[in-house]
Motif scaffolding. Structure first.
Motif, PDB file in Angstrom:
ATOM      1  N   GLY A 219       0.844  -1.184   0.000  1.00 40.08           N
ATOM      2  CA  GLY A 219       0.000   0.000   0.000  1.00 40.08           C
ATOM      3  C   GLY A 219       0.876   1.228   0.000  1.00 40.08           C
ATOM      4  O   GLY A 219       2.051   1.162  -0.359  1.00 40.08           O
ATOM      5  N   GLN A 220       0.326   2.329   0.414  1.00 37.00           N
ATOM      6  CA  GLN A 220       1.077   3.575   0.447  1.00 37.00           C
ATOM      7  C   GLN A 220       2.110   3.511   1.560  1.00 37.00           C
ATOM      8  O   GLN A 220       1.793   3.660   2.730  1.00 37.00           O
ATOM      9  CB  GLN A 220       0.139   4.765   0.634  1.00 37.00           C
ATOM     10  N   GLY A 221       3.354   3.249   1.182  1.00 35.21           N
ATOM     11  CA  GLY A 221       4.454   3.269   2.133  1.00 35.21           C
ATOM     12  C   GLY A 221       4.645   2.009   2.958  1.00 35.21           C
ATOM     13  O   GLY A 221       5.407   2.016   3.914  1.00 35.21           O
ATOM     14  N   TYR A 222       3.987   0.930   2.637  1.00 36.88           N
ATOM     15  CA  TYR A 222       4.222  -0.299   3.390  1.00 36.88           C
ATOM     16  C   TYR A 222       4.152  -1.523   2.492  1.00 36.88           C
ATOM     17  O   TYR A 222       3.586  -1.500   1.401  1.00 36.88           O
ATOM     18  CB  TYR A 222       3.239  -0.448   4.554  1.00 36.88           C
ATOM     19  N   GLN A 223       4.780  -2.578   2.982  1.00 40.25           N
ATOM     20  CA  GLN A 223       4.749  -3.885   2.333  1.00 40.25           C
ATOM     21  C   GLN A 223       4.810  -4.920   3.446  1.00 40.25           C
ATOM     22  O   GLN A 223       5.622  -4.803   4.362  1.00 40.25           O
ATOM     23  CB  GLN A 223       5.958  -4.036   1.424  1.00 40.25           C
ATOM     24  N   ARG A 224       3.943  -5.913   3.385  1.00 38.04           N
ATOM     25  CA  ARG A 224       3.995  -6.971   4.390  1.00 38.04           C
ATOM     26  C   ARG A 224       3.585  -8.290   3.761  1.00 38.04           C
ATOM     27  O   ARG A 224       2.795  -8.341   2.824  1.00 38.04           O
ATOM     28  CB  ARG A 224       3.131  -6.650   5.596  1.00 38.04           C
ATOM     29  N   PHE A 225       4.158  -9.350   4.307  1.00 32.59           N
ATOM     30  CA  PHE A 225       3.842 -10.710   3.903  1.00 32.59           C
ATOM     31  C   PHE A 225       3.047 -11.350   5.032  1.00 32.59           C
ATOM     32  O   PHE A 225       3.374 -11.160   6.201  1.00 32.59           O
ATOM     33  CB  PHE A 225       5.121 -11.516   3.661  1.00 32.59           C
ATOM     34  N   LEU A 226       2.026 -12.108   4.680  1.00 29.38           N
ATOM     35  CA  LEU A 226       1.152 -12.706   5.685  1.00 29.38           C
ATOM     36  C   LEU A 226       0.948 -14.190   5.405  1.00 29.38           C
ATOM     37  O   LEU A 226       0.835 -14.596   4.244  1.00 29.38           O
ATOM     38  CB  LEU A 226      -0.212 -12.011   5.685  1.00 29.38           C
ATOM     39  N   LEU A 227       0.934 -14.959   6.461  1.00 31.13           N
ATOM     40  CA  LEU A 227       0.612 -16.379   6.390  1.00 31.13           C
ATOM     41  C   LEU A 227      -0.627 -16.583   7.253  1.00 31.13           C
ATOM     42  O   LEU A 227      -0.609 -16.301   8.450  1.00 31.13           O
ATOM     43  CB  LEU A 227       1.766 -17.229   6.931  1.00 31.13           C
ATOM     44  N   TYR A 228      -1.699 -17.020   6.630  1.00 29.71           N
ATOM     45  CA  TYR A 228      -2.917 -17.349   7.360  1.00 29.71           C
ATOM     46  C   TYR A 228      -3.111 -18.855   7.275  1.00 29.71           C
ATOM     47  O   TYR A 228      -2.830 -19.471   6.254  1.00 29.71           O
ATOM     48  CB  TYR A 228      -4.137 -16.663   6.738  1.00 29.71           C
ATOM     49  N   ASN A 229      -3.605 -19.428   8.373  1.00 26.73           N
ATOM     50  CA  ASN A 229      -3.857 -20.854   8.389  1.00 26.73           C
ATOM     51  C   ASN A 229      -5.090 -21.111   9.235  1.00 26.73           C
ATOM     52  O   ASN A 229      -5.357 -20.388  10.190  1.00 26.73           O
ATOM     53  CB  ASN A 229      -2.648 -21.601   8.953  1.00 26.73           C
ATOM     54  N   ARG A 230      -5.817 -22.144   8.890  1.00 25.89           N
ATOM     55  CA  ARG A 230      -7.011 -22.502   9.661  1.00 25.89           C
ATOM     56  C   ARG A 230      -6.652 -23.057  11.035  1.00 25.89           C
ATOM     57  O   ARG A 230      -7.483 -23.084  11.928  1.00 25.89           O
ATOM     58  CB  ARG A 230      -7.848 -23.518   8.889  1.00 25.89           C
ATOM     59  N   LEU A 231      -5.423 -23.506  11.186  1.00 19.20           N
ATOM     60  CA  LEU A 231      -4.970 -24.045  12.473  1.00 19.20           C
ATOM     61  C   LEU A 231      -4.305 -22.954  13.298  1.00 19.20           C
ATOM     62  O   LEU A 231      -3.526 -22.161  12.761  1.00 19.20           O
ATOM     63  CB  LEU A 231      -3.963 -25.177  12.246  1.00 19.20           C
ATOM     64  N   PRO A 232      -4.548 -22.909  14.607  1.00 25.79           N
ATOM     65  CA  PRO A 232      -3.883 -21.907  15.444  1.00 25.79           C
ATOM     66  C   PRO A 232      -2.362 -22.088  15.461  1.00 25.79           C
ATOM     67  O   PRO A 232      -1.616 -21.135  15.612  1.00 25.79           O
ATOM     68  CB  PRO A 232      -4.462 -22.123  16.837  1.00 25.79           C
ATOM     69  N   HIS A 233      -1.905 -23.327  15.275  1.00 27.39           N
ATOM     70  CA  HIS A 233      -0.472 -23.631  15.242  1.00 27.39           C
ATOM     71  C   HIS A 233      -0.188 -24.397  13.955  1.00 27.39           C
ATOM     72  O   HIS A 233      -0.242 -25.631  13.942  1.00 27.39           O
ATOM     73  CB  HIS A 233      -0.062 -24.462  16.459  1.00 27.39           C
ATOM     74  N   PRO A 234       0.107 -23.681  12.860  1.00 29.33           N
ATOM     75  CA  PRO A 234       0.362 -24.390  11.592  1.00 29.33           C
ATOM     76  C   PRO A 234       1.600 -25.275  11.708  1.00 29.33           C
ATOM     77  O   PRO A 234       2.482 -25.014  12.526  1.00 29.33           O
ATOM     78  CB  PRO A 234       0.575 -23.267  10.576  1.00 29.33           C
ATOM     79  N   PRO A 235       1.673 -26.322  10.891  1.00 31.06           N
ATOM     80  CA  PRO A 235       2.843 -27.195  10.913  1.00 31.06           C
ATOM     81  C   PRO A 235       4.137 -26.400  10.672  1.00 31.06           C
ATOM     82  O   PRO A 235       4.145 -25.420   9.924  1.00 31.06           O
ATOM     83  CB  PRO A 235       2.588 -28.173   9.765  1.00 31.06           C
ATOM     84  N   GLU A 236       5.199 -26.839  11.302  1.00 28.35           N
ATOM     85  CA  GLU A 236       6.496 -26.154  11.197  1.00 28.35           C
ATOM     86  C   GLU A 236       6.941 -26.010   9.745  1.00 28.35           C
ATOM     87  O   GLU A 236       7.507 -25.000   9.358  1.00 28.35           O
ATOM     88  CB  GLU A 236       7.550 -26.911  12.008  1.00 28.35           C
ATOM     89  N   LYS A 237       6.645 -27.023   8.903  1.00 26.32           N
ATOM     90  CA  LYS A 237       7.051 -26.936   7.490  1.00 26.32           C
ATOM     91  C   LYS A 237       6.365 -25.758   6.792  1.00 26.32           C
ATOM     92  O   LYS A 237       6.927 -25.154   5.898  1.00 26.32           O
ATOM     93  CB  LYS A 237       6.810 -28.247   6.753  1.00 26.32           C
ATOM     94  N   CYS A 238       5.151 -25.415   7.228  1.00 26.32           N
ATOM     95  CA  CYS A 238       4.441 -24.271   6.642  1.00 26.32           C
ATOM     96  C   CYS A 238       5.132 -22.962   7.015  1.00 26.32           C
ATOM     97  O   CYS A 238       5.300 -22.082   6.176  1.00 26.32           O
ATOM     98  CB  CYS A 238       2.996 -24.244   7.128  1.00 26.32           C
ATOM     99  N   VAL A 239       5.527 -22.859   8.268  1.00 27.26           N
ATOM    100  CA  VAL A 239       6.211 -21.651   8.730  1.00 27.26           C
ATOM    101  C   VAL A 239       7.561 -21.531   8.026  1.00 27.26           C
ATOM    102  O   VAL A 239       7.948 -20.448   7.574  1.00 27.26           O
ATOM    103  CB  VAL A 239       6.367 -21.657  10.265  1.00 27.26           C
ATOM    104  N   GLU A 240       8.280 -22.640   7.889  1.00 25.66           N
ATOM    105  CA  GLU A 240       9.579 -22.621   7.206  1.00 25.66           C
ATOM    106  C   GLU A 240       9.430 -22.223   5.743  1.00 25.66           C
ATOM    107  O   GLU A 240      10.235 -21.457   5.214  1.00 25.66           O
ATOM    108  CB  GLU A 240      10.257 -23.988   7.324  1.00 25.66           C
ATOM    109  N   GLU A 241       8.400 -22.746   5.065  1.00 29.39           N
ATOM    110  CA  GLU A 241       8.143 -22.388   3.671  1.00 29.39           C
ATOM    111  C   GLU A 241       7.868 -20.886   3.546  1.00 29.39           C
ATOM    112  O   GLU A 241       8.372 -20.216   2.658  1.00 29.39           O
ATOM    113  CB  GLU A 241       6.950 -23.183   3.136  1.00 29.39           C
ATOM    114  N   PHE A 242       7.081 -20.363   4.475  1.00 33.31           N
ATOM    115  CA  PHE A 242       6.760 -18.939   4.477  1.00 33.31           C
ATOM    116  C   PHE A 242       8.020 -18.097   4.704  1.00 33.31           C
ATOM    117  O   PHE A 242       8.261 -17.123   4.002  1.00 33.31           O
ATOM    118  CB  PHE A 242       5.713 -18.654   5.560  1.00 33.31           C
TER     119      PHE A 242
END
Length: 116
Positions: free
Chosen positions: A66-89
């Motif tokens: 957006g105007q002056g910002y950039q962010r990456f987001l990982l959303y998951n249906r699980l409160p604690h996504p698998p570690e491989k998902c976090v590593e991929e992100f």
């Protein structure tokens, strides 16, 4: 979709926990254009959202700019996504020149999605 037709809409619903611990329902409407991974957020003409493919089940990775910002987001249906998902992100965001990584703590149960 034919040339000149209206973009398709993607409507997402969530219940987000705020800093004070309460759960607030939220809704986002994205406009999709055929042949593109870019989304336009309704009501936020300055914001662009790009989807990324993920092997993580129940998850979605995106980049918002957006105007002056950039962010990456990982959303998951699980409160604690698998570690491989976090590593991929983390791998994806580091390749795209992201310098910081924030993992929000999960000290409370996930909010229940409200049914209107």
């Amino acid at each position: 979709m034919a040339v000149g037709s209206e973009p398709t809409q993607l409507q997402l619903h969530a219940t987000i926990r705020t800093k004070n611990g309460s759960c607030v329902p939220r809704e986002w409407i994205y406009h999709l254009t055929e042949g593109s991974t870019d989304l336009r957020t309704e009501g936020r003409p300055d914001m662009r959202t790009k989807l990324f493919s993920s092997s993580c089940p129940g998850g979605i990775m995106l980049k918002e700019t957006g105007q002056g910002y950039q962010r990456f987001l990982l959303y998951n249906r699980l409160p604690h996504p698998p570690e491989k998902c976090v590593e991929e992100f983390q791998s994806l965001t580091s390749c795209l020149d992201s310098k910081a990584f924030l993992l929000t703590p999960r000290k409370q149960e996930a909010c229940k999605l409200s049914s209107d």
